[in-house]
Design an enzyme around this catalytic site. Structure first.
Site, PDB file in Angstrom:
ATOM      1  N   SER A 262      44.837 -47.242  15.752  1.00  0.00           N
ATOM      2  CA  SER A 262      44.506 -47.120  14.335  1.00  0.00           C
ATOM      3  C   SER A 262      44.096 -45.682  14.041  1.00  0.00           C
ATOM      4  O   SER A 262      43.936 -44.868  14.953  1.00  0.00           O
ATOM      5  CB  SER A 262      43.375 -48.087  13.958  1.00  0.00           C
ATOM      6  OG  SER A 262      42.120 -47.618  14.417  1.00  0.00           O
ATOM      7  N   CYS A 263      43.911 -45.400  12.754  1.00  0.00           N
ATOM      8  CA  CYS A 263      43.475 -44.054  12.342  1.00  0.00           C
ATOM      9  C   CYS A 263      42.986 -44.150  10.912  1.00  0.00           C
ATOM     10  O   CYS A 263      42.228 -45.054  10.577  1.00  0.00           O
ATOM     11  CB  CYS A 263      44.608 -43.050  12.513  1.00  0.00           C
ATOM     12  SG  CYS A 263      46.110 -43.476  11.606  1.00  0.00           S
ATOM     13  N   GLY A 264      43.420 -43.232  10.049  1.00  0.00           N
ATOM     14  CA  GLY A 264      43.030 -43.270   8.658  1.00  0.00           C
ATOM     15  C   GLY A 264      44.010 -44.034   7.791  1.00  0.00           C
ATOM     16  O   GLY A 264      43.636 -44.914   7.024  1.00  0.00           O
ATOM     17  N   GLY A 266      47.355 -44.916   9.238  1.00  0.00           N
ATOM     18  CA  GLY A 266      48.425 -45.424  10.082  1.00  0.00           C
ATOM     19  C   GLY A 266      49.386 -44.362  10.560  1.00  0.00           C
ATOM     20  O   GLY A 266      50.317 -44.665  11.312  1.00  0.00           O
ATOM     21  N   SER A 291      44.981 -49.464   8.836  1.00  0.00           N
ATOM     22  CA  SER A 291      43.937 -48.629   9.413  1.00  0.00           C
ATOM     23  C   SER A 291      42.681 -48.542   8.529  1.00  0.00           C
ATOM     24  O   SER A 291      42.357 -49.466   7.799  1.00  0.00           O
ATOM     25  CB  SER A 291      44.491 -47.241   9.748  1.00  0.00           C
ATOM     26  OG  SER A 291      45.291 -47.300  10.908  1.00  0.00           O
TER      27      SER A 291
END
Length: 320
Positions: A262-264, A266, A291
């Site tokens: 995950s991240c901010g 995607g 995300s």
């Protein structure tokens, strides 16, 4: 200790200093692989192969690109859906765009980006975002240029300003739904002992305030900044395998668990999805495309600030 992170299979390959110099890497039938600049130069004239330039601005492509490369900006991939800003576009739009650049699902496509010779705004993620998307929507042979056009240029290889003639293809989108994990499924599994959730954003954003309505990170997510896996001077160039394995060991990320990247939004997570699923062949890898943007869209969802993955329990007051 190291064997836990590379078993089953491939320990010798992962530790070999020359493994990535025998591209496409890794061997086998994976949908996405790394190739070197030497390999690309040797195969530029190969019949049926497409080279996609996904540099951040069309002026970067106009100024310079690998000979024969076709421009396809990653911006077309995502559009708002019911107000949510980072959803993939309709499948028909994906299909038409891939057809216009002449892609065939079983013919190799090489993807590269750069910092942007004209714009200077490239962060290096466009090639992993495009590679993930191509595989997700049905392409079977995606090659990522390790080091991107920046490495190509640093080595003094030929650049072009010619626009190649392209015959449209009959590419048919076939969505591979086993790659992403949706919001409801993510909520159900994220706290299981056999699941590792990774957060690919920069550490300072993971720990504190980014552009989102809430600071911090998803409870339980481990900070693994995508940039830490890449060469210090070239965000398109993956660090040597041994260096990457050392980082994974430090974070206690082993092969026996489901890895959710995950991240901010995607996008950063595509870098780590490619690494775990295809380069290092972890058996169970998913990408939470929504995300942190999706997680914080629900006000009831908790977040955690600081370096710890979870909030530390509050010690009970001593009894008197």
């Amino acid at each position: 200790m190291r064997k836990e992170f590379t078993t089953p299979g491939g320990e010798e390959r992962l530790q070999s200093a020359t493994a990535r110099q025998s591209p496409p890497y890794p061997p086998g039938d994976g949908k996405v692989k790394l190739v070197t600049t030497d390999w690309l130069e040797d195969h530029l004239q190969e019949r049926g192969m497409t080279v996609l330039d996904v540099q951040p601005n069309v002026h970067d492509y106009i100024k310079e690109h690998v000979p024969g490369a076709i421009y396809l900006n990653e911006g077309f991939l995502r559009v708002p859906a019911h107000g949510f800003p980072t959803s993939y576009g309709p499948q028909a739009c994906m299909q038409e765009s891939f057809r216009r650049v002449g892609l065939a699902a079983d013919s190799p496509v090489v993807v590269y980006t750069g910092k942007g010779a004209f714009s200077g705004i490239g962060d290096g993620l466009a090639q992993t975002m495009m590679a993930y998307s191509l595989a997700k929507f049905g392409h079977n042979t995606v090659y990522v240029l390790d080091g991107g056009i920046d490495k190509w240029k640093d080595e003094g290889r030929t650049l072009s300003q010619e626009f190649p003639a392209v015959d449209p293809s009959q590419f048919t989108v076939e969505v591979r739904g086993e790659y992403p994990i949706g919001y409801e499924d993510f909520k159900q599994v994220k706290d299981r002992d056999d699941v590792v959730v990774l957060d690919a954003r920069p550490a300072k954003v993971y720990e504190g305030q980014g552009p989102w309505r809430k600071p911090g990170h998803i409870p339980g997510a481990i900070s693994l900044p995508w940039r830490s896996l890449m060469d210090d001077g070239n965000p398109m160039l993956l660090k040597p395998n041994d260096a990457v394995i050392d980082i994974l060991e430090q974070h206690n990320i082993d092969r026996s668990k489901t890895i959710i990247c995950s991240c901010g939004t995607g996008r950063e997570a595509t870098n780590e999805f490619l690494l775990f699923k295809w380069y290092f062949e972890y058996p169970d890898v998913r990408l939470y495309e929504g995300s942190y943007t999706e997680w914080t869209a629900y006000p009831e969802n908790e977040t955690v600030e600081g370096r710890e993955a979870r909030k530390k329990p509050v010690a009970a007051a001593p009894s008197r």
